[in-house]
Design a protein around this motif. Structure first.
Motif, PDB file in Angstrom:
ATOM      1  N   PRO A 191      27.783  37.841  34.254  1.00 33.20           N
ATOM      2  CA  PRO A 191      28.402  37.672  35.571  1.00 33.20           C
ATOM      3  C   PRO A 191      28.731  36.224  35.900  1.00 33.20           C
ATOM      4  O   PRO A 191      29.710  35.954  36.601  1.00 33.20           O
ATOM      5  N   GLU A 192      27.949  35.286  35.382  1.00 27.64           N
ATOM      6  CA  GLU A 192      28.218  33.871  35.653  1.00 27.64           C
ATOM      7  C   GLU A 192      29.493  33.394  34.968  1.00 27.64           C
ATOM      8  O   GLU A 192      30.177  32.512  35.478  1.00 27.64           O
ATOM      9  N   ALA A 193      29.836  33.973  33.829  1.00 23.99           N
ATOM     10  CA  ALA A 193      31.064  33.585  33.136  1.00 23.99           C
ATOM     11  C   ALA A 193      32.282  33.865  34.005  1.00 23.99           C
ATOM     12  O   ALA A 193      33.263  33.113  33.979  1.00 23.99           O
ATOM     13  N   TRP A 194      32.222  34.929  34.785  1.00 25.73           N
ATOM     14  CA  TRP A 194      33.358  35.308  35.643  1.00 25.73           C
ATOM     15  C   TRP A 194      33.608  34.296  36.753  1.00 25.73           C
ATOM     16  O   TRP A 194      34.717  34.221  37.283  1.00 25.73           O
ATOM     17  N   GLU A 195      32.590  33.525  37.120  1.00 21.13           N
ATOM     18  CA  GLU A 195      32.749  32.535  38.182  1.00 21.13           C
ATOM     19  C   GLU A 195      33.721  31.429  37.795  1.00 21.13           C
ATOM     20  O   GLU A 195      34.215  30.710  38.656  1.00 21.13           O
ATOM     21  N   HIS A 196      34.003  31.286  36.510  1.00 22.80           N
ATOM     22  CA  HIS A 196      34.869  30.212  36.031  1.00 22.80           C
ATOM     23  C   HIS A 196      36.296  30.685  35.757  1.00 22.80           C
ATOM     24  O   HIS A 196      37.116  29.917  35.272  1.00 22.80           O
ATOM     25  N   VAL A 197      36.575  31.940  36.069  1.00 19.39           N
ATOM     26  CA  VAL A 197      37.920  32.473  35.887  1.00 19.39           C
ATOM     27  C   VAL A 197      38.733  32.100  37.118  1.00 19.39           C
ATOM     28  O   VAL A 197      38.343  32.393  38.240  1.00 19.39           O
ATOM     29  N   GLY A 198      39.845  31.453  36.902  1.00 20.72           N
ATOM     30  CA  GLY A 198      40.678  31.030  38.025  1.00 20.72           C
ATOM     31  C   GLY A 198      41.480  32.175  38.617  1.00 20.72           C
ATOM     32  O   GLY A 198      41.287  33.345  38.293  1.00 20.72           O
ATOM     33  N   SER A 199      42.411  31.817  39.440  1.00 20.75           N
ATOM     34  CA  SER A 199      43.249  32.783  40.144  1.00 20.75           C
ATOM     35  C   SER A 199      44.238  33.450  39.185  1.00 20.75           C
ATOM     36  O   SER A 199      44.806  32.795  38.308  1.00 20.75           O
ATOM     37  N   VAL A 200      44.411  34.741  39.354  1.00 16.81           N
ATOM     38  CA  VAL A 200      45.392  35.489  38.557  1.00 16.81           C
ATOM     39  C   VAL A 200      46.146  36.461  39.458  1.00 16.81           C
ATOM     40  O   VAL A 200      45.653  36.854  40.517  1.00 16.81           O
ATOM     41  N   ASP A 201      47.333  36.834  39.018  1.00 13.47           N
ATOM     42  CA  ASP A 201      48.154  37.791  39.755  1.00 13.47           C
ATOM     43  C   ASP A 201      47.995  39.212  39.228  1.00 13.47           C
ATOM     44  O   ASP A 201      48.254  40.171  39.946  1.00 13.47           O
ATOM     45  N   LEU A 202      47.600  39.328  37.982  1.00 16.29           N
ATOM     46  CA  LEU A 202      47.444  40.628  37.344  1.00 16.29           C
ATOM     47  C   LEU A 202      46.268  40.552  36.392  1.00 16.29           C
ATOM     48  O   LEU A 202      46.098  39.537  35.702  1.00 16.29           O
ATOM     49  N   ALA A 203      45.452  41.591  36.349  1.00 19.52           N
ATOM     50  CA  ALA A 203      44.315  41.608  35.428  1.00 19.52           C
ATOM     51  C   ALA A 203      44.321  42.895  34.624  1.00 19.52           C
ATOM     52  O   ALA A 203      44.491  43.982  35.172  1.00 19.52           O
ATOM     53  N   CYS A 204      44.149  42.750  33.326  1.00 18.64           N
ATOM     54  CA  CYS A 204      43.970  43.892  32.431  1.00 18.64           C
ATOM     55  C   CYS A 204      42.588  43.724  31.809  1.00 18.64           C
ATOM     56  O   CYS A 204      42.402  42.930  30.883  1.00 18.64           O
TER      57      CYS A 204
END
Length: 93
Positions: free
Chosen positions: A41-54
């Motif tokens: 779950p901590e890895a997800w904190e470093h994902v920036g903004s996106v318009d679409l996710a797959c």
């Protein structure tokens, strides 16, 4: 526009990346082979903004018979196939 694809290093994930790039998306590919663990779950904190996710990352179990899965096989499958999607949706919501 920016797209995120988990499980992007091979198979269906890499095909999705190529398709999105052809459609004009800037693609953030995330994969365990590149050091991104969808079950963390901590890895997800470093994902920036996106318009679409797959949220494509997935694993098969060691055997095809659910009655004979080891605890480790079960935990790995649920971690990637379920928890990874839940953490991704939470982060991207």
């Amino acid at each position: 526009m920016t797209a995120l694809v988990t499980g992007s290093a091979g198979g269906i994930g890499s095909a999705i990346v190529r398709k999105l790039e052809r459609e004009g998306f800037e693609v953030k590919g995330l994969d365990l082979v590149d050091g991104f663990d969808v079950t963390d779950p901590e890895a997800w904190e470093h994902v920036g903004s996106v318009d679409l996710a797959c949220l494509n990352a997935g694993v098969l179990t060691g055997s095809n018979d659910i009655a004979h899965l080891t605890d480790d096989e079960y935990k790995r499958a649920v971690g990637v196939n379920v928890d990874g999607v839940v953490y991704g949706v939470r982060r991207l919501d």
